[in-house]
Design an enzyme around this catalytic site. Sequence first.
Site, short mmCIF file in Angstrom:
data_model
loop_
_atom_site.label_atom_id
_atom_site.label_comp_id
_atom_site.label_asym_id
_atom_site.label_seq_id
_atom_site.Cartn_x
_atom_site.Cartn_y
_atom_site.Cartn_z
N LYS A 1 48.77 35.73 42.61
CA LYS A 1 47.58 35.20 43.29
C LYS A 1 48.01 34.01 44.12
O LYS A 1 48.98 33.35 43.78
CB LYS A 1 46.55 34.74 42.25
CG LYS A 1 45.15 34.63 42.79
CD LYS A 1 44.44 35.96 42.68
CE LYS A 1 43.11 35.96 43.38
NZ LYS A 1 42.36 37.19 43.06
N ASP B 1 40.37 37.49 48.82
CA ASP B 1 39.59 37.00 47.68
C ASP B 1 38.54 36.08 48.31
O ASP B 1 38.23 36.24 49.50
CB ASP B 1 40.50 36.27 46.67
CG ASP B 1 39.81 36.03 45.33
OD1 ASP B 1 39.71 36.98 44.53
OD2 ASP B 1 39.33 34.91 45.08
#
Length: 447
Positions: A126, A166
């Site tokens: 991430k 995201d």
Amino acid sequence: MQAKIDAFMEEVRARNGHEPEFLQAVQEVAETVIPYIATKEIYNGKNILLRMVEPERAITFRVPWVDDNGKIHVNRGYRIQMNSAIGPYKGGLRFHPTVTMSVLKFLAFEQVFKNSLTTLPMGGGKGGSDFDPKGKSDDEIMRFCHSFMSELFRHIGSNTDVPAGDIGVGGREIGFLFGMYRKIRNEFTGVLTGKGLTWGGSLIRPEATGYGTVYFAQNMLETKGDSFEGKTVTVSGSGNVAQYATEKATQLGAKVVTLSDSSGYIYDKDGIDTDKLAFVMELKNVKRGRISEYAEKYPSAEFHKGKTPWEVACDIALPCATQNELNGDDAGKLIENGCICVSEGANMPSTPEAIAAFHKAKIFFAPGKASNAGGVATSGLEMTQNSLRYKWTRQEVDDKLMQIMKEIHSSCLEYGTDENGYVDYVKGANIAGFVKVADAMLAQGVV
Ligand code: NDP
Ligand code: 2IT
């Protein structure tokens, strides 16, 4: 057993004490996975979970950029490469002022389990930045994305690490990021997912997280012969995941009555139908406005400033905004008002107190790492199409997404069903996700 879990958490806390979100995500996994490990001889003495909580690599970097008035700004960029035992690092990029190392480590850690559950060969990662896209012009967004990629490019690659979107990173941002990567590397590869349809993107990827969250809820309901037909649904958020969760729930015959953003929520007693959802998509994705404008446009709706939708009576709740947006009190209200099913579209939106309340009330509760895995699963399908230099139809991708969500649901049943038949989907998802990664780590030795 509790002593073992406490000792493990003490060790993790000693090294990461200043990272509350990361500790919250690890605690949840530790509580379900450590008792499982204790029953399996092969994992004994291998310290696999301790190895899994330490990122393989965590990168931070400077992101300087110039605004439209010529002023220079500096943000911090991150990429956490958590685990690559079963495939290249894979996971989104988040641009939001609340981004910290703790937030990205929790997301990267969850991603490892989620990606394992998808059945596809993807490790977990991430990244993102504390950059705030709100109020920025398209040119400012472009300059920021280009600057961000001018460092990130050296750490990623289609066989190394494949980022995606995201919060705050959608099609527009992926375009700017991809453009700079292609220029610097002088190669056209599937290094990012969520790409535009004319340059390597997959059909259904924009819809996939929201659709998948609803498919997962549908799988849960089906275990009791129930469905979305005629149900009242509350959704939080009004971004990518919330929009497509609303679309699919409506297609399945439910009435979605709420949406939200960080300023409050709208309640539309008549339901957010196709036309109203088209208005929301234009408002949020093109005009980049606030959800309160929905209530100005539609007289059937009211705007509740500074509040979350969980006080509204519903059968099914779909939290699709952000972490810790649904607490113990909210869970109490949902249960009291007759909610029978919660399927997380966001990552870790329910606090530990909320999850405990759902379990105690024995309602359906799906943790994000299972129920929102449709997004990254379809990213995996985009990678496959890029490798094949091929394009599947909308129906083909949607069918594969549905099948993957079904398989994730089955994995949760396998590891999460208790002796009375109640399914603890948190336990099921954590153990099923763990086993695949742990077995790969065992096979590959201490590296
Ligand atoms: P978007 O940026 O498209 O939308 C985010 C939405 O959540 C906006 O409505 C935003 O409101 C709201 N929100 C963000 N931060 C906060 C906050 N601190 N408090 C209240 N509301 C907030 O993001 P996505 O829809 O892509 O992501 C939503 C969630 O889903 C995240 O948890 C993400 O990690 C998760 N997720 C996303 C996937 C994807 O494919 N995009 C895949 C799997 C999970 P505002 O505009 O006011 O900021
Ligand atoms: O949280 C997530 O799973 C995502 N933001 C999607 C990641 C991806 O690589 O598609």
